[in-house]
Design an enzyme around this catalytic site. Structure first.
Site, PDB file in Angstrom:
ATOM      1  N   CYS A  28      -2.580   1.169  14.916  1.00  0.00           N
ATOM      2  CA  CYS A  28      -3.485   1.617  13.850  1.00  0.00           C
ATOM      3  C   CYS A  28      -4.589   0.595  13.601  1.00  0.00           C
ATOM      4  CB  CYS A  28      -2.719   1.863  12.561  1.00  0.00           C
ATOM      5  SG  CYS A  28      -3.798   2.521  11.268  1.00  0.00           S
ATOM      6  N   THR A  64       0.838  -1.213   0.000  1.00  0.00           N
ATOM      7  CA  THR A  64       0.000   0.000   0.000  1.00  0.00           C
ATOM      8  C   THR A  64       0.866   1.253   0.000  1.00  0.00           C
ATOM      9  OG1 THR A  64      -0.079  -0.002   2.413  1.00  0.00           O
ATOM     10  CG2 THR A  64      -1.888  -1.101   1.260  1.00  0.00           C
ATOM     11  N   CYS A  94       0.252   7.147   7.270  1.00  0.00           N
ATOM     12  CA  CYS A  94      -1.161   6.770   7.200  1.00  0.00           C
ATOM     13  C   CYS A  94      -2.021   7.933   7.686  1.00  0.00           C
ATOM     14  CB  CYS A  94      -1.370   5.543   8.077  1.00  0.00           C
ATOM     15  SG  CYS A  94      -3.057   5.211   8.533  1.00  0.00           S
ATOM     16  N   CYS A 107       2.448   2.999   9.451  1.00  0.00           N
ATOM     17  CA  CYS A 107       1.498   3.173  10.552  1.00  0.00           C
ATOM     18  C   CYS A 107       2.165   3.016  11.910  1.00  0.00           C
ATOM     19  CB  CYS A 107       0.419   2.096  10.481  1.00  0.00           C
ATOM     20  SG  CYS A 107      -0.726   2.311   9.127  1.00  0.00           S
ATOM     21  N   CYS A 166      -3.869   6.853  11.461  1.00  0.00           N
ATOM     22  CA  CYS A 166      -3.186   6.873  12.769  1.00  0.00           C
ATOM     23  C   CYS A 166      -2.136   7.989  12.879  1.00  0.00           C
ATOM     24  CB  CYS A 166      -2.532   5.523  13.040  1.00  0.00           C
ATOM     25  SG  CYS A 166      -1.220   5.119  11.878  1.00  0.00           S
TER      26      CYS A 166
HETATM   27 ZN   LIG Z   1      -2.339   3.769  10.184  1.00  0.00          ZN
END
Ligand SMILES: [Zn+2]
Length: 364
Positions: A53, A45, A80, A49, A83
């Site tokens: 998260c 992705t 991210c 994080c 988070c």
């Molecule tokens: Zn995250």
């Protein structure tokens, strides 16, 4: 206000000492105690994080660990949005907010405003605060107020003055508070609780005689001995100024029910969770006792583990003392705390009873 400021219970671990397996476990558990200690990136992705998260669980093979957000960014990962891993200040801000609450405990401190100061939504703030400090903001504020109130009530000219100084809006709310924390109103507290009424009943159980005593708030004493009169003596020593009465009807509904569930428990059928308790003690003792109630039946913890869990890593002796001061056996399961080396350590009601209780819980 240091005395009611619980230190955060997450360990300030050395990053290098956390193995990748431990990190991966923390990610699977979404364990916020590891937040800001390390970060994980998901190669598929392109996002990184914090361990806590709530985003979808990644595949282990796509995960890499980083000890700072900078390193993750250098590895071409994006922070991210859920988070916000670059917001490293969060734990620190929770701790400084706890100090803010301690200093301003007498004032009303709405959750919404505190959350705004922490730049979090109220729900998330509350969760984060509890994970860091061990109490909700409200519980923490009220613990701080109690400390102030107890300190001031001893030397205040008038009780009302002390109550206002501690930040209770109206005296009736303080009386209520005192009622639940000390089970006596402030006037009685000053006098030493002389007009408090406590009733009790005794029963023969598998562990010998049991004595259960209660105020109108709930059970304040549950103890064992081989000798009934010694138990009654122990009760009056515990509450020297109270009016102690044998329950007018030994078969009164509450006592009958309580004794029944005690016997059920001793036969391995009940967990004694449902008993109403009237718990008295210092803020620290209640912190320990509260934690003990969360130890499940069949498990044991060491004194140091409890100390660590309540955010007082150096406090294992104080924890042992608080366990020994427990007046409500089993319902506050101090028998589930043993020595670090696995030996049973002491028990207020005899080590044999402790061994029997643990054996019983292991069998369940
Ligand atoms: Zn995250």
């Amino acid at each position: 206000m240091e005395n009611c400021y619980a230190r955060p219970n997450h360990m300030r671990k050395d990053i290098a000492s956390i193995s990748n397996d431990e990190k991966w476990k923390a990610v699977l558990e979404r364990n916020s105690k590891y937040d800001n200690l390390f970060f994980y990136g998901v190669l598929t992705t392109g996002v990184f994080c914090k361990p806590s998260c709530s985003s979808r669980e990644p595949l282990r093979k796509n995960v890499r660990f980083y000890d700072s957000p900078q390193k993750a960014i250098v590895a071409k990962l994006r922070p991210c949005k859920r988070c916000r891993p670059t917001d490293q200040k969060q734990n620190e801000s929770i701790e400084s907010l706890a100090l803010y609450i301690a200093r301003n405990a007498p004032k009303p401190l709405p959750l919404k405003e505190l959350a705004q100061l922490a730049k979090l939504n109220p729900h998330h703030f509350q969760k984060k605060f509890k994970a860091t400090i061990g109490l909700t903001p409200k519980q923490f504020q009220s613990a701080c107020r109690e400390v102030i109130l107890k300190r001031q009530i001893k030397d205040a000219k008038s009780i009302t003055e002390a109550i206002y100084a501690a930040g209770y809006g109206s005296s009736s709310r303080a009386y209520e508070k005192f009622d639940t924390t000390l089970a006596m109103n402030p006037k009685n507290f000053r006098k030493g609780g002389s007009s408090e009424e406590i009733s009790y009943a005794t029963a023969v159980t598998k562990l010998g005689y049991a004595l259960i005593a209660a105020t109108n708030k709930g059970i304040c004493f549950l103890q064992f001995d081989d000798n009934e009169s010694k138990l009654i003596q122990a009760l009056s020593l515990e509450f020297p100024k109270a009016q102690i009465l044998r329950s007018p009807n030994q078969k009164s509904d509450s006592f009958r029910l309580w004794i029944q569930s005690l016997n059920h428990y001793l036969e391995g059928k009940d967990n004694l969770r449902s008993l109403p308790l009237d718990i008295r003690g210092t803020v620290f003792q209640r912190l320990v006792w509260n934690y003990l109630q969360s130890i499940p039946s069949g498990k044991t913890y060491s004194y140091s583990e409890v100390a660590q869990a309540i955010g007082k890593p150096q406090g294992h002796r104080a924890v042992a003392t608080a366990c020994a001061a427990n007046t409500i056996a089993i319902a506050i399961p101090c028998h589930r705390v043993i020595r670090g080396d696995g030996s049973l350590s002491g028990y207020r009601w005899g080590i044999e009873r402790k061994a029997k209780l643990l054996e019983l819980e292991l069998k369940k």
